[in-house]
Scaffold this motif. Structure first.
Motif, PDB file in Angstrom:
ATOM      1  N   TYR A 195       0.902  -1.386   0.043  1.00  0.00           N
ATOM      2  CA  TYR A 195       0.055  -0.118   0.096  1.00  0.00           C
ATOM      3  C   TYR A 195       0.755   1.085   0.053  1.00  0.00           C
ATOM      4  O   TYR A 195       0.655   2.176  -0.945  1.00  0.00           O
ATOM      5  N   PHE A 196       1.729   1.280   1.006  1.00  0.00           N
ATOM      6  CA  PHE A 196       2.829   2.410   1.203  1.00  0.00           C
ATOM      7  C   PHE A 196       3.430   2.897  -0.163  1.00  0.00           C
ATOM      8  O   PHE A 196       3.900   4.094  -0.415  1.00  0.00           O
ATOM      9  N   ILE A 199       1.305   4.564  -2.559  1.00  0.00           N
ATOM     10  CA  ILE A 199       0.955   6.022  -2.195  1.00  0.00           C
ATOM     11  C   ILE A 199       2.384   6.917  -2.077  1.00  0.00           C
ATOM     12  O   ILE A 199       2.167   7.950  -2.603  1.00  0.00           O
ATOM     13  N   TYR A 200       3.441   6.228  -1.782  1.00  0.00           N
ATOM     14  CA  TYR A 200       4.719   7.056  -1.757  1.00  0.00           C
ATOM     15  C   TYR A 200       5.594   7.290  -3.162  1.00  0.00           C
ATOM     16  O   TYR A 200       6.303   8.087  -3.496  1.00  0.00           O
ATOM     17  N   GLY A 201       4.627   6.368  -4.246  1.00  0.00           N
ATOM     18  CA  GLY A 201       5.495   6.435  -5.499  1.00  0.00           C
ATOM     19  C   GLY A 201       6.921   5.954  -5.739  1.00  0.00           C
ATOM     20  O   GLY A 201       7.671   6.460  -6.454  1.00  0.00           O
ATOM     21  N   PRO A 206       8.841  -6.964  -3.615  1.00  0.00           N
ATOM     22  CA  PRO A 206       7.674  -7.974  -2.958  1.00  0.00           C
ATOM     23  C   PRO A 206       8.297  -8.926  -1.725  1.00  0.00           C
ATOM     24  O   PRO A 206       9.238  -9.311  -1.928  1.00  0.00           O
ATOM     25  N   ALA A 207       7.576  -9.238  -0.914  1.00  0.00           N
ATOM     26  CA  ALA A 207       8.058 -10.010   0.167  1.00  0.00           C
ATOM     27  C   ALA A 207       8.308 -11.320  -0.551  1.00  0.00           C
ATOM     28  O   ALA A 207       9.215 -12.110   0.160  1.00  0.00           O
ATOM     29  N   LEU A 281      11.989  -2.405   5.189  1.00  0.00           N
ATOM     30  CA  LEU A 281      11.080  -2.267   6.058  1.00  0.00           C
ATOM     31  C   LEU A 281       9.647  -2.708   5.709  1.00  0.00           C
ATOM     32  O   LEU A 281       9.369  -2.514   4.662  1.00  0.00           O
ATOM     33  N   ARG A 282       9.110  -3.658   6.392  1.00  0.00           N
ATOM     34  CA  ARG A 282       7.867  -4.427   5.983  1.00  0.00           C
ATOM     35  C   ARG A 282       6.486  -3.772   6.615  1.00  0.00           C
ATOM     36  O   ARG A 282       6.660  -2.888   7.336  1.00  0.00           O
ATOM     37  N   SER A 283       5.557  -4.253   6.005  1.00  0.00           N
ATOM     38  CA  SER A 283       4.087  -3.966   6.618  1.00  0.00           C
ATOM     39  C   SER A 283       3.892  -4.548   7.855  1.00  0.00           C
ATOM     40  O   SER A 283       4.770  -5.297   8.549  1.00  0.00           O
TER      41      SER A 283
END
Length: 428
Positions: A195-196, A199-201, A206-207, A281-283
């Protein structure tokens, strides 16, 4: 020479010690651990209301020497380790030249011995020049003092070469420390894909870039029976795979970093390049899985992945910045403040994660306060509160997302081989 540590709460999980006791050190070795020791010849260290632990061990640091001394060198890295409460560290091989032969490993050992601060063990490169094409002379690396092999910073892309490395290492009961990143999936990525990142472009990683290599190396561990240690685990999928491998009885272990336990990808929104790290850094979903992995024993230890950079490597656009966080001087305080003080883990569990299990993984005689052992001891003040001020860092790398944070619970004394090497944030 004698030191007598008086009145501290001694935590030694191996010996089931969790009590207010005294520790007597004579000529660099632990003489006894018991209550109410009196010795008129000893220098007294008042540890009242402090935590006295076996010396903390960091399996995963980058001291950059040889070749990249402008980012860090063995002296500055050892000073950072001492002030940070670590008595033993292991240097990753992505130096220039890489630690892919005995002479480079011996050089690192000699340089560390001259500083006289902390125990420094080199980790050898799996392949020559970390090019992934030809195995390094592993027996030579072991003879020169390497305690493991790794391609950290890179992944061995060839499954055949990785299998050969595991089969060879098994002859020496040597851990192979795996950096798990499918470069075809992570290429040009800047942060965790989700998601972020949208949003942050910023281009996402991917995990699954981590998960697929973890799965492969678990299969190779099953095939060879070799010791596989997974570096800086960061995903829910990796934790699940490693848990299944342990249930199967495979010879696998893993580590997690303080920043992956504490910080989520949301923080990247400030575009502070000190948040740029590999793996990213992950979700929150992944953070919760990591914490659960610590609680249920899937995750064996905490390591800093100390990765100092010159400020020019971070003082730039996010997509151009170097990956890495300078972690040695904040790790204990971060874990104490964010996990122990919030009752997520106990102090005893922290000692297991940062002293007992790292020693076990390496197969070294540390991580305990056994009588007769060399006296490597970390003393922590659980009530000491102070700000993270990078101006006071001994590391050349000031790149930490924790800068300016107020943290509670800091190391106040580090004793290596019976000698005080750091006290109250100052190298002795």
């Amino acid at each position: 020479m004698k030191l007598l540590i008086k009145g501290g709460k001694v935590l030694d999980p191996i010996n089931n010690i969790d009590d207010v006791m005294d520790v007597l050190i004579t000529d660099g070795k632990i003489t006894t651990v018991q209550k109410n020791i009196n010795d008129n010849e000893a220098e007294i260290i008042d540890a009242t209301d402090k935590i006295v632990c076996p010396g903390f061990i960091d399996l995963h640091v980058h001291f950059r020497e040889p070749g990249l001394e402008y980012k860090e060198d063995i002296t500055s890295g050892s000073e950072a380790a001492a002030v940070g409460g670590f008595t033993t560290v292991c240097c990753m091989p992505n130096t220039n030249p890489a630690i892919d032969n005995g002479s480079v490993a011996v050089y690192i050992k000699d340089r560390a011995d001259k500083t006289g601060l902390v125990n420094v063990f080199p980790i050898g490169s799996i392949t020559k020049g970390q090019e992934g094409k030809e195995l390094s002379p592993i027996a030579e690396l072991i003879s020169a003092g390497c305690v493991a092999i790794s391609e950290d910073g890179h992944t061995v892309a060839s499954s055949k070469i990785m299998r050969n490395a595991l089969e060879y290492s098994k002859m020496f009961d040597l851990p192979v420390m795996c950096h798990c990143e499918d470069k075809q999936l992570s290429r040009e990525g800047q942060m965790h894909e989700g998601y972020f990142s949208t949003i942050y472009g910023l281009t996402g990683i991917p995990a699954e870039a981590e998960d697929v290599i973890v799965a492969r190396d678990i299969m190779l561990s099953r095939l060879t029976g070799a010791k596989v240690h997974f570096c800086h685990v960061s995903t829910k999928g990796a934790v699940e795979l490693i848990s299944q491998a342990k249930e199967e009885g495979l010879n696998v272990t893993c580590e997690v970093t303080p920043h992956h336990l504490i910080l989520s990808d949301e923080i990247v929104g400030d575009y502070d390049t000190d948040t740029k790290v590999s793996p990213p850094l992950r979700s929150q979903e992944h953070i919760e899985a990591l914490i659960e992995g610590i609680k249920d024993g899937t995750i064996d230890c905490i390591a800093t992945d100390h990765a100092p950079h010159h400020f020019e490597g971070k003082d730039c656009e996010y997509d151009l910045a170097d990956f890495g966080i300078s972690g040695l001087e904040t790790a204990i305080a971060v874990i104490m403040d964010k996990l122990v003080d919030n009752n997520i883990i106990t102090i005893t569990k922290m000692v297991e994660l940062m002293a007992v299990e790292p020693a076990s993984i390496l197969g070294i005689d540390k991580g305990t306060l056994n009588e007769g052992n060399l006296a490597d001891i970390t003393i922590i003040d659980p009530e000491l509160t102070k700000d993270v001020d990078t101006n006071n860092f001994y590391s050349k790398g000031k790149n930490t997302p924790f800068k300016g944070s107020t943290l509670k619970g800091w190391p106040i004394m580090t004793i290596v081989n019976g000698r005080i090497v750091a006290h109250d944030g100052v190298v002795i």
